[in-house]
Design a protein around this motif. Structure first.
Motif, PDB file in Angstrom:
ATOM      1  N   GLY A   1       3.000  -4.297   3.827  1.00  0.00           N
ATOM      2  CA  GLY A   1       3.057  -3.484   2.586  1.00  0.00           C
ATOM      3  C   GLY A   1       2.296  -3.876   1.634  1.00  0.00           C
ATOM      4  O   GLY A   1       1.551  -2.890   1.020  1.00  0.00           O
ATOM      5  N   GLU A   2       2.244  -5.384   1.189  1.00  0.00           N
ATOM      6  CA  GLU A   2       1.270  -5.757   0.206  1.00  0.00           C
ATOM      7  C   GLU A   2      -0.499  -5.414   0.658  1.00  0.00           C
ATOM      8  O   GLU A   2      -0.932  -5.385  -0.399  1.00  0.00           O
TER       9      GLU A   2
ATOM     10  N   ALA B   1       2.659  -1.045  -3.746  1.00  0.00           N
ATOM     11  CA  ALA B   1       1.810  -1.537  -2.799  1.00  0.00           C
ATOM     12  C   ALA B   1       0.588  -2.369  -3.627  1.00  0.00           C
ATOM     13  O   ALA B   1       0.153  -3.367  -3.245  1.00  0.00           O
TER      14      ALA B   1
ATOM     15  N   LEU C   1       8.455  -0.832  -0.743  1.00  0.00           N
ATOM     16  CA  LEU C   1       8.232  -2.100  -0.055  1.00  0.00           C
ATOM     17  C   LEU C   1       9.700  -2.601   0.047  1.00  0.00           C
ATOM     18  O   LEU C   1       9.557  -3.868   0.681  1.00  0.00           O
TER      19      LEU C   1
ATOM     20  N   GLY D   1      -1.021   2.406  -2.149  1.00  0.00           N
ATOM     21  CA  GLY D   1      -2.155   1.584  -1.990  1.00  0.00           C
ATOM     22  C   GLY D   1      -3.211   1.832  -2.901  1.00  0.00           C
ATOM     23  O   GLY D   1      -3.679   0.753  -3.108  1.00  0.00           O
TER      24      GLY D   1
END
Lengths: 206, 402
Positions: A75-76, B344, B297, B236
């Protein structure tokens, strides 16, 4: 070999057991899983790109299965939420991959939605990241003196251009990019989706 | 003829019976036990995973069905204060406000789109700067909030989700906030005389930056291709709208020199010169767009709220908002807005800062805080920030003129 029959029966039983657990049971579990709401079928162009993806062997280095936070910080990394079975409803065969030499691509269309970027990257990955070990795919492109009408010209950084020439994407490159951009599973996972519930997070919370 | 002892043709060779060594049994039993324990552990993990998922779903339902008073405490009380008194000179009061006494349409529209411009409430003039909640609250939530507001400080009367939906539909073309009281008085004259809104003339560099953002430099990749036409970002890819101009310019410089490593931004930033970096910064700083960030997340939203609002003394982590401004709207010139940022990106950036030890400007404040956050904390705070409304656009010109 005076006990051939019991041996054959035992071997067959073991094989049947394995087939049961590895093929029949999973099939019964996910075979009837409907496509996730928000997932659309591939267009003919994207399917041609998918064939390119397979024939170029992208799957050997790129997985298509983001993991749960318990397993990896996907996810990161911006690779998206953990995938569920319904995300692959239109993938036959699925291209989940096993190796992560490169990043996971299941949501590459969401995090890199620029066609121009992908064309440059496929033509010359080192133009973007000098340390990249991804192979370049020059045979998906043509080097011409002038771009014809309708041609898609590939942008290159100033120091990488060839004077008086332009790099033009062939249809194969456009199809591959169309497929990559279609990889977008950022819609919320269905509440009833079959998924890996991971490990207990009791004690993992601060 | 002598009898040979080995000539016994009927002899069948055989292996004497040798017992399996005892340690092998022990090992087999130990392995079987280990397997059983692992299976049992896994089965509890499975059920506790399902339990946690149900708890999270319940938590989400509660957030979406919170009563008006709860929503007011979560979303409004930070600025308007719990008693609706506002802050003299900074935040308009709700007590006795003509805006709440007016028709419900006005309150709904203010919540949907926010305010950006001077506004007169109760005889005092305020520098109206209210975030738009249209992208983070659904129709039912706005209806309950407005009903609560009108029951407490207005004329009373209930507003339902269908009314909010119709209002949202009526102004769906509107992408900017209401330009202060001058705009709102056109919706309902009952709010009384309002100060005029003077929009800043566009600077000459803005059209250059706009062309860069939409078309890229010399046919290169355009900012808008990934960051969105209104700088709203996507999964993202960070949101740029409403970040301070200097922060964006500095980030671009850091990308071009390699101080901040990014495979994607590096080659793009190296093509830009100083004025272009500044122009792009100004362009995105003045952009206002709806939030497209959603928690994704699997973070603990309650923990995220605690970290953002109060911090964690045990880990020596200060509250996010103590530096990033109330509601995480950023503090110009260099502290970025963090509200409505893509989760993200937030979580990944925190992880990168913690590892790298230096931010774009070479400072170590944020990296040292980020390094003390655990993986679960990073996800929690990133997901919480994604539930907040986006920061109102920074109007650099009017600020300079004053």
């Amino acid at each position: 070999m005076n006990r051939a029959l019991p041996l054959v029966i035992l071997a067959m039983t073991i094989l049947a057991f394995a087939t049961m657990l590895l093929v029949v049971v999973p099939r019964a579990q996910i075979g009837s899983e409907p496509p996730a709401a928000g997932l659309r079928a591939y267009s003919p162009e994207e399917l041609r790109g998918r064939a390119q993806y397979m024939s170029l062997g992208c799957v050997y280095c790129h997985s298509q299965q983001p993991r749960t936070p318990d397993q990896a910080p996907d996810g990161e990394r911006g690779w998206g939420r953990p995938s569920v079975a319904a995300d692959y409803a239109y993938d036959s065969p699925h291209l989940m991959g096993t190796m992560r030499t490169g990043p996971d691509l299941l949501n590459v269309g969401a995090r890199l939605p620029s066609t121009a970027w992908h064309l440059t990257h496929l033509y010359r990955p080192r133009a973007i990241a000098p340390w990249s070990i991804m192979p370049s795919y020059p045979f998906l492109f043509e080097i011409k003196d002038h771009a014809a009408p309708g041609d898609t010209v590939v942008w290159l950084p100033r120091e990488q251009r060839v004077a008086g020439k332009v790099v033009v994407a062939r249809p194969e490159a456009m199809a591959l990019v169309a497929y990559l951009l279609s990889l977008d599973r950022t819609y919320p996972a269905p509440a009833s989706a079959i998924r890996d519930d991971g490990y207990s997070r009791v004690g993992g919370k601060p | 003829m002598s009898e040979h002892p080995l000539a016994d043709e009927a002899f069948e060779p055989y292996e004497p019976r040798r017992p399996v060594p005892l340690p092998v049994y022990w090992m087999a039993i130990a392995l079987a036990l280990w397997g059983a324990v692992t299976l049992w552990n896994d089965s509890t993990a499975q059920s506790s995973g399902v339990g946690q998922r149900l708890a999270e779903a319940g938590d989400m339902t509660r957030r979406h069905s919170a009563a008006g008073a709860d929503l007011f405490a979560q979303r409004c009380a930070t600025c308007h204060q719990a008693d609706g008194a506002g802050v003299a000179g900074a935040v308009p009061p709700l007590q006795g406000s003509r805006f709440l006494g007016a028709n419900p349409q006005l309150v709904v529209q203010i919540l949907l789109h926010g305010i950006n411009g001077p506004i007169a409430v109760g005889g005092d003039r305020f520098d109206g700067h209210m975030p738009a909640f249209g992208s983070v609250l659904d129709d039912g939530q706005i209806a309950r909030l407005v009903t609560h507001l009108r029951a407490t400080w207005g004329n009373g009367g209930e507003v339902d989700a269908a009314f909010v939906k119709a209002q949202r539909q009526a102004t769906r073309e509107r992408h900017a906030s209401w330009n202060g009281g001058a705009d709102l008085v056109s919706l309902d004259p009952a709010v009384g005389p309002q100060p005029a809104f003077l929009s800043a003339p566009p600077a000459p560099s803005d059209s250059v930056a706009m062309a860069l953002a939409r078309g890229g430099k010399a046919g290169g990749w355009a900012c808008a291709a990934c960051h969105g036409a209104a700088g709203e970002g996507r999964s993202g890819v960070p949101r740029l709208a409403g970040l301070p101009a200097d922060y964006i310019a500095q980030a671009l410089l850091a990308f071009s020199t390699g101080t901040r490593a990014s495979d994607i931004m590096g080659p793009i930033a190296r093509q830009l010169d100083g004025p272009e970096r500044v122009g792009l910064g100004r362009l995105y700083a003045t952009m206002a767009s709806a939030s497209r960030a959603r928690p994704e997340l699997d973070g603990d939203l309650a923990r995220g709220a605690t970290l953002a609002l109060q911090g964690d003394d045990r880990r020596d982590v200060p509250s996010c908002f103590s530096c990033h401004g109330p509601s995480g709207f950023g503090v110009a010139p260099i502290v970025p807005a963090i509200a409505a940022q893509q989760p993200a990106y937030t979580a990944g950036r925190l992880a990168a800062l913690g590892r790298h030890g230096k931010d774009d400007a070479g400072a170590a404040v944020m990296p040292s805080v980020a390094a003390r956050l655990s993986d679960a904390d990073r996800r929690a705070v990133a997901d919480y920030l994604a539930t907040l409304p986006p920061s109102p656009a920074i109007d650099t010109d009017t600020k300079d003129a004053r």
